[in-house]
Scaffold this motif. Structure first.
Motif, PDB file in Angstrom:
ATOM      1  N   PHE A 230       0.822  -1.208   0.000  1.00 29.32           N
ATOM      2  CA  PHE A 230       0.000   0.000   0.000  1.00 29.32           C
ATOM      3  C   PHE A 230       0.854   1.255   0.000  1.00 29.32           C
ATOM      4  O   PHE A 230       1.996   1.263   0.485  1.00 29.32           O
ATOM      5  CB  PHE A 230      -0.924  -0.002   1.225  1.00 29.32           C
ATOM      6  CG  PHE A 230      -1.865  -1.175   1.249  1.00 29.32           C
ATOM      7  CD1 PHE A 230      -3.085  -1.099   0.618  1.00 29.32           C
ATOM      8  CD2 PHE A 230      -1.506  -2.362   1.867  1.00 29.32           C
ATOM      9  CE1 PHE A 230      -3.954  -2.185   0.619  1.00 29.32           C
ATOM     10  CE2 PHE A 230      -2.354  -3.451   1.875  1.00 29.32           C
ATOM     11  CZ  PHE A 230      -3.580  -3.359   1.243  1.00 29.32           C
ATOM     12  N   ALA A 231       0.261   2.308  -0.572  1.00 30.84           N
ATOM     13  CA  ALA A 231       0.891   3.631  -0.596  1.00 30.84           C
ATOM     14  C   ALA A 231      -0.215   4.670  -0.459  1.00 30.84           C
ATOM     15  O   ALA A 231      -1.373   4.427  -0.805  1.00 30.84           O
ATOM     16  CB  ALA A 231       1.669   3.842  -1.889  1.00 30.84           C
ATOM     17  N   ILE A 232       0.161   5.852   0.063  1.00 28.38           N
ATOM     18  CA  ILE A 232      -0.761   6.984   0.149  1.00 28.38           C
ATOM     19  C   ILE A 232      -0.587   7.832  -1.100  1.00 28.38           C
ATOM     20  O   ILE A 232       0.526   8.271  -1.412  1.00 28.38           O
ATOM     21  CB  ILE A 232      -0.508   7.818   1.421  1.00 28.38           C
ATOM     22  CG1 ILE A 232      -0.876   6.992   2.653  1.00 28.38           C
ATOM     23  CG2 ILE A 232      -1.304   9.116   1.396  1.00 28.38           C
ATOM     24  CD1 ILE A 232      -0.576   7.692   3.974  1.00 28.38           C
ATOM     25  N   VAL A 233      -1.681   8.060  -1.823  1.00 27.43           N
ATOM     26  CA  VAL A 233      -1.616   8.804  -3.084  1.00 27.43           C
ATOM     27  C   VAL A 233      -2.556  10.010  -3.045  1.00 27.43           C
ATOM     28  O   VAL A 233      -3.104  10.410  -4.072  1.00 27.43           O
ATOM     29  CB  VAL A 233      -1.956   7.875  -4.273  1.00 27.43           C
ATOM     30  CG1 VAL A 233      -0.887   6.826  -4.463  1.00 27.43           C
ATOM     31  CG2 VAL A 233      -3.323   7.221  -4.076  1.00 27.43           C
ATOM     32  N   PHE A 252      -5.650   5.653  -0.183  1.00 33.11           N
ATOM     33  CA  PHE A 252      -4.708   4.537  -0.181  1.00 33.11           C
ATOM     34  C   PHE A 252      -4.835   3.777  -1.498  1.00 33.11           C
ATOM     35  O   PHE A 252      -5.927   3.621  -2.035  1.00 33.11           O
ATOM     36  CB  PHE A 252      -4.990   3.585   0.980  1.00 33.11           C
ATOM     37  CG  PHE A 252      -4.679   4.140   2.333  1.00 33.11           C
ATOM     38  CD1 PHE A 252      -3.447   3.911   2.919  1.00 33.11           C
ATOM     39  CD2 PHE A 252      -5.619   4.896   3.022  1.00 33.11           C
ATOM     40  CE1 PHE A 252      -3.153   4.422   4.175  1.00 33.11           C
ATOM     41  CE2 PHE A 252      -5.338   5.404   4.276  1.00 33.11           C
ATOM     42  CZ  PHE A 252      -4.102   5.173   4.857  1.00 33.11           C
ATOM     43  N   GLN A 253      -3.700   3.298  -1.997  1.00 38.36           N
ATOM     44  CA  GLN A 253      -3.690   2.490  -3.220  1.00 38.36           C
ATOM     45  C   GLN A 253      -3.003   1.162  -2.949  1.00 38.36           C
ATOM     46  O   GLN A 253      -1.967   1.109  -2.275  1.00 38.36           O
ATOM     47  CB  GLN A 253      -2.971   3.211  -4.360  1.00 38.36           C
ATOM     48  CG  GLN A 253      -2.978   2.424  -5.676  1.00 38.36           C
ATOM     49  CD  GLN A 253      -2.253   3.143  -6.793  1.00 38.36           C
ATOM     50  OE1 GLN A 253      -1.380   3.967  -6.546  1.00 38.36           O
ATOM     51  NE2 GLN A 253      -2.621   2.857  -8.033  1.00 38.36           N
ATOM     52  N   ASN A 254      -3.586   0.086  -3.474  1.00 35.70           N
ATOM     53  CA  ASN A 254      -2.949  -1.230  -3.427  1.00 35.70           C
ATOM     54  C   ASN A 254      -1.941  -1.288  -4.573  1.00 35.70           C
ATOM     55  O   ASN A 254      -2.309  -1.474  -5.734  1.00 35.70           O
ATOM     56  CB  ASN A 254      -3.987  -2.338  -3.563  1.00 35.70           C
ATOM     57  CG  ASN A 254      -3.355  -3.734  -3.518  1.00 35.70           C
ATOM     58  OD1 ASN A 254      -2.138  -3.882  -3.419  1.00 35.70           O
ATOM     59  ND2 ASN A 254      -4.194  -4.760  -3.597  1.00 35.70           N
ATOM     60  N   THR A 255      -0.671  -1.101  -4.261  1.00 37.21           N
ATOM     61  CA  THR A 255       0.380  -1.064  -5.280  1.00 37.21           C
ATOM     62  C   THR A 255       0.983  -2.440  -5.559  1.00 37.21           C
ATOM     63  O   THR A 255       1.924  -2.553  -6.338  1.00 37.21           O
ATOM     64  CB  THR A 255       1.496  -0.104  -4.852  1.00 37.21           C
ATOM     65  OG1 THR A 255       2.028  -0.545  -3.591  1.00 37.21           O
ATOM     66  CG2 THR A 255       0.967   1.323  -4.707  1.00 37.21           C
ATOM     67  N   THR A 291      -7.787   2.114  -5.635  1.00 37.34           N
ATOM     68  CA  THR A 291      -7.643   3.121  -4.575  1.00 37.34           C
ATOM     69  C   THR A 291      -8.929   3.198  -3.769  1.00 37.34           C
ATOM     70  O   THR A 291     -10.026   3.011  -4.289  1.00 37.34           O
ATOM     71  CB  THR A 291      -7.317   4.502  -5.156  1.00 37.34           C
ATOM     72  OG1 THR A 291      -8.358   4.894  -6.055  1.00 37.34           O
ATOM     73  CG2 THR A 291      -5.986   4.480  -5.901  1.00 37.34           C
ATOM     74  N   LYS A 292      -8.765   3.475  -2.472  1.00 38.90           N
ATOM     75  CA  LYS A 292      -9.890   3.690  -1.567  1.00 38.90           C
ATOM     76  C   LYS A 292      -9.542   4.844  -0.636  1.00 38.90           C
ATOM     77  O   LYS A 292      -8.365   5.075  -0.326  1.00 38.90           O
ATOM     78  CB  LYS A 292     -10.164   2.428  -0.738  1.00 38.90           C
ATOM     79  CG  LYS A 292     -10.690   1.233  -1.539  1.00 38.90           C
ATOM     80  CD  LYS A 292     -12.125   1.440  -1.948  1.00 38.90           C
ATOM     81  CE  LYS A 292     -12.698   0.208  -2.651  1.00 38.90           C
ATOM     82  NZ  LYS A 292     -12.932  -0.928  -1.747  1.00 38.90           N
TER      83      LYS A 292
END
Length: 375
Positions: A230-233, A252-255, A291-292
Motif C-alpha cells: 500500500f501507498a498513500i496517493v 490509499f492504493q494497493n500497489t 484506490t480507496k
C-alpha cells in the motif's frame, strides 16, 4: 647303476587335476545390451578352491527409458590360472609346477525393474508471496513403467524459498500413465523478492517387492509474487493549524500484485502535539492498483510549532486469499503545520492567557493605586 647319471636326467612331467582357481579376476560385460552400460572395472577375487564360492559387486547403469520387465543376458568373464603339471628338477629333486591360464564366460540373466517417474504437466501457484502461506497445485503423470503403492508427492526444498507446511501429499496407487493433481501448502521465505524459483517434485512409493523407493525428481520453476502492498496517493501534504481539529481524507492504493480483502486503514498512536480521535477507517476489498479513501479526525495542539512538517504513521490490516490476517508496512502521512489567526492562537494558548491576565491585573492595580493618590 650310476646314480650321478640319474640325477642329471629331467623326469617326465606328471599331469595334475587342478582343484583351485588361482588369482581369479572377474569382470561384467554388457556386450550389445543397449539399455545397460557397465561402470565397474574387473574385480580381483583371488584364489577359489574347489567347492567354494566367492562373490563380487559390479555396477551398471540402466537407461531411464528402458522398458520394465525386459530380460537381458550379461556376461561375466572369469579369468584365472591353475597348476596344470608338475615335474622334478635334478639334481635337487625339487618339484616344479607348470601353470596355464583360462577364461570362463558365464551368463547372468537380468530383469529390469520398473520405477515410478513423475512428469509435470502443469503448475498453478496461488497466494505465493513473501512471508505468507500459499498453495502450489501440480498435475503429475507417471511416465514410468511401474505402479507405486502408498505413493506420496513431496517438494525437495532445493531453493530454500519454499517450506512445506503440511508435509507431503498422499496419492495412493500411482499406475503407469495415470495423471493426478496434488496441492502443496507452502510457506514462502519472507526475505525473497518477486520472481521464479526452482523447485523439484518427487514421488515416495512402495515398489512391487514391498521396498520403499524414491523416484527421480522433476524440476520446475515456481513463481512468487509481491503480494498486496500500500501507498498513500492523496497528493500534497495536508495542512493543519495548531489548536484545530481537522477531518482529513486520505487515499490509499494497493500497489501490489495481489488483492487485499476486508482492508482497514489505521493511524498508529502517536505522541503530542498530534493526536487522532478517529484513527480507523474501513477500506474493504482492494484489487491491485485500486484506490480507496479513508476519513480520519486529527488534532494539532495549540502549542505546536508553526510552519513545521509533521508525520503520522499509518498501516493497513487486511486478509489474503487464504483468509490469513496480515499487517502492512507502515506508511507515513505527511502533514504541514500552518499559522492560524494570531489573536485566536494567543487566546487559545494557555501561556498567553496567563500573561494577558497578569497584564490586566497589573494594569488594574496601577489604576487603582493612581486613583487613590489623586484623592
Amino acid at each position: 647303476m650310476d646314480t650321478e647319471v640319474l640325477r642329471e636326467l629331467e623326469y617326465t612331467p606328471f599331469t595334475m587335476n587342478p582343484t583351485t582357481a588361482l588369482g581369479t579376476v572377474a569382470g561384467l560385460d554388457a556386450g550389445e545390451v543397449p539399455p545397460l552400460s557397465v561402470q565397474s572395472e574387473p574385480y580381483l577375487i583371488g584364489d577359489i578352491p574347489a567347492g567354494v564360492s566367492r562373490s563380487f559387486t559390479a555396477y551398471a547403469h540402466v537407461d531411464e527409458n528402458a522398458p520394465a520387465g525386459g530380460m537381458y543376458t550379461l556376461r561375466v568373464n572369469a579369468g584365472y590360472h591353475y597348476a596344470a603339471a608338475q615335474h622334478m628338477l635334478p639334481p635337487s629333486g625339487e618339484w616344479q609346477y607348470t601353470y596355464e591360464e583360462k577364461t570362463v564366460p558365464l551368463e547372468v540373466p537380468v530383469r529390469i525393474k520398473g520405477e515410478v517417474k513423475p512428469e509435470i504437466l502443469s503448475l498453478r501457484a496461488e497466494n505465493l508471496n513473501p512471508g505468507q502461506v500459499g498453495s502450489i497445485t501440480v498435475s503429475l503423470k507417471n511416465i514410468g513403467y511401474a505402479k507405486g503403492t502408498a505413493s506420496a508427492a513431496e517438494l525437495s526444498g532445493i531453493s530454500g524459498v519454499f517450506r512445506q507446511v503440511d508435509g507431503g501429499v498422499y496419492i495412493g496407487d500411482f499406475a503407469p500413465g495415470e495423471v493426478v493433481n496434488v496441492t502443496f501448502s507452502a510457506y514462502v521465505d519472507d526475505a525473497v523478492g518477486a520472481g521464479t524459483y526452482p523447485e523439484e517434485v518427487m514421488i515416495l512409493y512402495t515398489d512391487e517387492d514391498g521396498e520403499p523407493q524414491q523416484s527421480v525428481s522433476e524440476r520446475t520453476g515456481i513463481p512468487v509474487g509481491e503480494g498486496a502492498s500500500f501507498a498513500i496517493v492523496s497528493g500534497p501534504p495536508i495542512a493543519i493549524v495548531p489548536g484545530e481539529t481537522e477531518s482529513i481524507r486520505v487515499t490509499f492504493q494497493n500497489t501490489g500484485d495481489a488483492p487485499a480483502y476486508d482492508a482497514r486503514a489505521r493511524i498508529v498512536p502517536s505522541k503530542p502535539p498530534l493526536t487522532a480521535s478517529v484513527d480507523t477507517a474501513l477500506l474493504g476489498d482492494m484489487a491491485p492498483n485500486e484506490t480507496k479513501t479513508a476519513d480520519f479526525t486529527i488534532s494539532l495542539a495549540s502549542g505546536g510549532a508553526l510552519e513545521v512538517p509533521y508525520g503520522l504513521n499509518t498501516e493497513v490490516k487486511y486478509r489474503d486469499a487464504r483468509d490469513t490476517l496480515i499487517l502492512s508496512d507502515q506508511i507515513v502521512l505527511q502533514l504541514d503545520g500552518k499559522a492560524g489567526n494570531p489573536i485566536r492562537d494567543a487566546l487559545l494558548n494557555p501561556v498567553s492567557l496567563v500573561v494577558m491576565v497578569g497584564v490586566v491585573l497589573l494594569a488594574g492595580y496601577y489604576l487603582y493605586v493612581g486613583r487613590r493618590k489623586m484623592r
